[in-house]
Design an enzyme around this catalytic site. Structure first.
Site, PDB file in Angstrom:
ATOM      1  N   GLY A  45     -52.728  13.211 -39.184  1.00 43.75           N
ATOM      2  CA  GLY A  45     -51.537  13.416 -40.005  1.00 43.75           C
ATOM      3  C   GLY A  45     -50.575  12.257 -39.829  1.00 43.75           C
ATOM      4  N   GLN A  50     -42.674   8.239 -39.670  1.00 44.68           N
ATOM      5  CA  GLN A  50     -43.529   7.393 -38.813  1.00 44.68           C
ATOM      6  C   GLN A  50     -43.829   6.037 -39.421  1.00 44.68           C
ATOM      7  OE1 GLN A  50     -46.443  10.780 -38.088  1.00 44.68           O
ATOM      8  NE2 GLN A  50     -46.516   9.693 -36.154  1.00 44.68           N
ATOM      9  N   CYS A 107     -49.932  11.831 -30.913  1.00 47.70           N
ATOM     10  CA  CYS A 107     -49.068  11.443 -32.028  1.00 47.70           C
ATOM     11  C   CYS A 107     -49.169   9.931 -32.185  1.00 47.70           C
ATOM     12  CB  CYS A 107     -47.630  11.850 -31.728  1.00 47.70           C
ATOM     13  SG  CYS A 107     -46.461  11.400 -33.024  1.00 47.70           S
ATOM     14  N   LEU A 108     -49.327   9.459 -33.418  1.00 45.84           N
ATOM     15  CA  LEU A 108     -49.470   8.013 -33.645  1.00 45.84           C
ATOM     16  C   LEU A 108     -48.231   7.241 -33.192  1.00 45.84           C
ATOM     17  CD1 LEU A 108     -51.230   7.968 -37.140  1.00 45.84           C
ATOM     18  CD2 LEU A 108     -52.266   7.697 -34.878  1.00 45.84           C
ATOM     19  N   HIS A 149     -46.975  20.194 -36.538  1.00 47.47           N
ATOM     20  CA  HIS A 149     -46.605  18.908 -35.921  1.00 47.47           C
ATOM     21  C   HIS A 149     -45.941  17.996 -36.955  1.00 47.47           C
ATOM     22  CE1 HIS A 149     -47.581  15.437 -33.068  1.00 47.47           C
ATOM     23  NE2 HIS A 149     -47.256  14.810 -34.186  1.00 47.47           N
ATOM     24  N   GLU A 150     -46.548  17.903 -38.151  1.00 48.09           N
ATOM     25  CA  GLU A 150     -46.015  16.990 -39.181  1.00 48.09           C
ATOM     26  C   GLU A 150     -44.696  17.491 -39.754  1.00 48.09           C
ATOM     27  OE1 GLU A 150     -47.204  14.097 -39.275  1.00 48.09           O
ATOM     28  OE2 GLU A 150     -48.949  14.637 -38.088  1.00 48.09           O
ATOM     29  N   HIS A 153     -41.926  16.556 -37.617  1.00 50.75           N
ATOM     30  CA  HIS A 153     -41.499  15.169 -37.847  1.00 50.75           C
ATOM     31  C   HIS A 153     -40.475  15.088 -38.980  1.00 50.75           C
ATOM     32  CE1 HIS A 153     -43.800  12.407 -35.339  1.00 50.75           C
ATOM     33  NE2 HIS A 153     -44.939  12.994 -35.632  1.00 50.75           N
TER      34      HIS A 153
END
Ligand code: ZN
Length: 189
Positions: A45, A50, A107-108, A149-150, A153
């Site tokens: 994701g 991000q 997480c990226l 999670h997304e 963000h």
């Protein structure tokens, strides 16, 4: 086009995303760039924050995660996850349901940092797609975790905020170092 992924310590990750009022050609291109970026980074994701933009927009694709199954229901009926991917969620609203379950997350924006996080096992989602059409579904398994999670963000919430104190303490040094490196890099810009 592959965009730069913002790392922890950049203030944009703490910004709540603005609602997207119209699917302009610029937004359509941005969605394509987000997919390119997520794929290049081998992520499940990616949220707009991000890649440096505080918007209510995230992309998800769980197809690569064979060892961590996802569940999907559309109109209350079980549906095929792969056929529903990749997923664009614009202005998503979610209602997590079910018992809380622990599972590993990364997480990226936090390279090489992982931790177990408890989240509700399922989530009801209503969002707009890349054409601005409203749609709804219910997710379980990895997809439910990825959606939560997304969407966090999009509200400026990060997975470290969801860790219990033991897990958070385990990653504290790595997280502090990453934040310091990011701040130093931003200061030089
Ligand atoms: Zn993330």
């Amino acid at each position: 086009m592959v965009l730069d992924v913002v790392k922890y310590g950049d203030p944009v990750l703490r910004k709540r995303g603005a609602k997207i009022e119209a699917i302009t050609p610029e937004i359509t291109q941005f969605i394509a760039d987000m997919f390119d970026t997520m794929k290049a980074a081998r992520g499940v994701g990616l949220a707009a924050q991000q890649v440096g933009r505080a918007l209510q927009l995230t992309v998800i694709d769980v197809r690569g995660m064979r060892d961590r199954p996802s569940l999907l229901w559309i109109d209350g009926q079980p549906a095929e996850v792969d056929a529903f991917m990749p997923l664009v969620l614009i202005n998503p609203q979610i209602a997590p349901t079910g018992p809380r379950v622990a599972g590993p997350e990364g997480c990226l924006s936090f390279p090489e940092i992982y931790g177990d996080i408890e989240r509700p096992a399922e989530v009801e989602v209503t969002a707009q797609n890349e054409r601005g059409e409203s749609f709804s579904f219910k997710a379980g398994g990895l997809l439910a975790r990825a959606v939560q999670h997304e969407v966090d963000h999009l509200n400026g919430i990060l997975f470290i905020d969801r860790m219990d104190s033991t897990v958070r303490a385990d990653v504290k040094d790595e997280v502090d170092l990453l934040q310091a490196e990011t701040k130093a890099r931003l200061g030089r810009r």
